[in-house]
Design a protein around this motif. Structure first.
Motif, PDB file in Angstrom:
ATOM      1  N   GLY A 182       0.773  -1.186  -0.120  1.00  0.00           N
ATOM      2  CA  GLY A 182       0.041   0.089   0.015  1.00  0.00           C
ATOM      3  C   GLY A 182       0.768   1.340   0.018  1.00  0.00           C
ATOM      4  N   LEU A 183       0.732   2.139  -1.240  1.00  0.00           N
ATOM      5  CA  LEU A 183       1.827   3.143  -1.150  1.00  0.00           C
ATOM      6  C   LEU A 183       1.118   4.355  -1.175  1.00  0.00           C
ATOM      7  N   GLY A 184       1.864   5.402  -1.100  1.00  0.00           N
ATOM      8  CA  GLY A 184       1.763   6.902  -0.628  1.00  0.00           C
ATOM      9  C   GLY A 184       0.917   7.423  -1.575  1.00  0.00           C
ATOM     10  N   HIS A 185       0.500   7.274  -2.606  1.00  0.00           N
ATOM     11  CA  HIS A 185      -0.258   7.884  -3.532  1.00  0.00           C
ATOM     12  C   HIS A 185      -1.973   6.872  -3.900  1.00  0.00           C
ATOM     13  N   PHE A 232      -2.307   3.808   5.250  1.00  0.00           N
ATOM     14  CA  PHE A 232      -2.930   2.892   4.345  1.00  0.00           C
ATOM     15  C   PHE A 232      -3.007   1.598   4.968  1.00  0.00           C
ATOM     16  N   SER A 233      -4.035   0.874   4.781  1.00  0.00           N
ATOM     17  CA  SER A 233      -4.170  -0.479   5.793  1.00  0.00           C
ATOM     18  C   SER A 233      -4.793  -1.416   5.065  1.00  0.00           C
ATOM     19  N   GLN A 236      -9.693  -8.732   0.449  1.00  0.00           N
ATOM     20  CA  GLN A 236      -9.209  -7.931  -0.653  1.00  0.00           C
ATOM     21  C   GLN A 236      -9.532  -6.222  -0.286  1.00  0.00           C
ATOM     22  N   ALA A 237     -10.242  -6.083   0.927  1.00  0.00           N
ATOM     23  CA  ALA A 237     -10.470  -4.836   1.481  1.00  0.00           C
ATOM     24  C   ALA A 237      -9.258  -4.050   1.737  1.00  0.00           C
ATOM     25  N   VAL A 238      -9.222  -2.730   1.269  1.00  0.00           N
ATOM     26  CA  VAL A 238      -8.318  -1.706   1.775  1.00  0.00           C
ATOM     27  C   VAL A 238      -8.769  -0.344   2.364  1.00  0.00           C
ATOM     28  N   ALA A 239      -8.087   0.191   3.161  1.00  0.00           N
ATOM     29  CA  ALA A 239      -8.205   1.615   3.622  1.00  0.00           C
ATOM     30  C   ALA A 239      -7.495   2.511   3.483  1.00  0.00           C
ATOM     31  N   SER A 240      -7.425   3.726   2.980  1.00  0.00           N
ATOM     32  CA  SER A 240      -6.507   4.789   2.708  1.00  0.00           C
ATOM     33  C   SER A 240      -7.064   6.132   3.444  1.00  0.00           C
ATOM     34  N   GLY A 241      -6.227   6.924   4.250  1.00  0.00           N
ATOM     35  CA  GLY A 241      -6.344   8.224   4.732  1.00  0.00           C
ATOM     36  C   GLY A 241      -5.898   9.153   3.768  1.00  0.00           C
TER      37      GLY A 241
END
Length: 320
Positions: free
Chosen positions: A81-84, A119-120, A129-134
């Motif tokens: 999970g990357l910064g953009h 990012f998590s 397959q779920a992800v969360a990003s702030g």
């Protein structure tokens, strides 16, 4: 814990986080690199030994997940999970090939292209397959990376966020999924910790609710993020349950425990919260004595790594 010189140098230069992945595997990551390590606990002196050389990428690494373990003929596959707002899938060299090349398998990015500080990956089960990003726009984006692990090599996909959670008034710094994937904790520059969930009022008030946030479920098919479930991330009614203010500076992290929720901050304090949002105690970690609270003895045995992430909490191996 004893570590090899290579890992020790990596930790010092990366300000890393450490995630225990599959049995005997640890992922050490930070800045723009990831090191896969073998994690040995069978002796009196546990150790972390690097496997191959570090994987260096072009963006900040905020989270890492082992998607497929290594076999005798193929290297492990990592999701980063990357910064953009981007996920990259990487094939690592075969076991024993210390000088082998890394291969970028596929990428998937959110249609919301912006800088992230957190990012998590949801880890409620191995195939989740779920992800969360702030985002720096104060929003929490939940999206689904289904299909990335089976995508054709070299494929690039763009997906819309499944859910957008709004409420924070500052940049997001950490997102923590519950063990069952139905709740999240977020912390921010706005000095708040927030609980989000798709559980109803009765479940949230139940004495069993904390256990669902901490204890892993043996039957993954019962989890809402599982492929066999009728629900998807998009169809789950995530909502803000409460926002807690108890710190004097930005927050770096928050974690679920069986008896309370724990948050840490730049103010060097740790706050303990009830699951209903009441601040139970504030512990100044600079002091040798702590507030008299049932959670405090276990809390003092926490080991912090990186920006607010803790790897182990108490002698029983669990959080508080």
């Amino acid at each position: 814990m004893r570590a090899s010189r290579a890992v020790a140098l990596t930790v010092a230069s990366w300000m890393c986080c450490i995630c225990l992945a599959a049995s005997g595997t640890a992922l050490v990551f930070g800045h723009k690199a990831v090191q896969v390590c073998a994690f040995h606990t069978s002796t009196d002196t546990p150790s972390i030994v690097p496997v191959g050389r570090p994987l260096e990428v072009k963006d900040w690494v905020w989270d890492a997940k082992l998607v497929r373990a290594a076999t005798a003929t193929r290297g492990a596959v990592l999701a980063l999970g990357l910064g953009h707002n981007r996920v990259e899938l990487w094939q690592l060299p075969c076991p024993g090939d210390a000088d082998g090349d890394f291969e970028l398998v596929a990428t998937m990015e959110s249609s919301v292209r912006c800088l992230l500080y957190c990012f998590s990956f949801c880890d409620c089960h191995a195939e989740c397959q779920a992800v969360a990003s702030g985002t720096v726009f104060n929003k929490v984006l939940l999206w689904d990376t289904t299909g990335l692990d089976t995508a054709a090599r070299g494929s690039e996909a763009v997906v819309e966020p499944s859910v957008v959670l709004e409420g924070h008034t500052g940049v997001l710094f950490r997102i923590t999924w519950s063990a069952d994937g139905r709740s999240l904790l977020t912390v921010s520059d706005d000095r708040s910790v927030r609980l989000w969930s798709c559980a109803g009022e009765a479940e949230l008030a139940s004495s069993d609710y904390p256990a669902t946030c901490v204890d892993r479920v043996a039957d993954a098919t019962a989890l809402p993020h599982h492929a066999s479930a009728a629900s998807t991330v998009a169809s789950m009614p995530y909502h803000e349950v409460w926002a807690g203010y108890g710190h004097a500076a930005r927050l770096w992290g928050a974690q679920f425990s069986r008896r309370c929720i724990v948050s840490s901050s730049e103010d060097t304090a740790v706050c303990l919260w009830s699951y209903s949002g009441e601040c139970l105690a504030t512990l100044d970690v600079r002091l040798s004595t702590h507030a008299r609270h049932p959670c405090a003895p276990a809390l003092t045995r926490c080991v912090g790594v990186g920006a607010g992430r803790a790897t182990q909490a108490n002698t029983a191996g669990g959080w508080l």
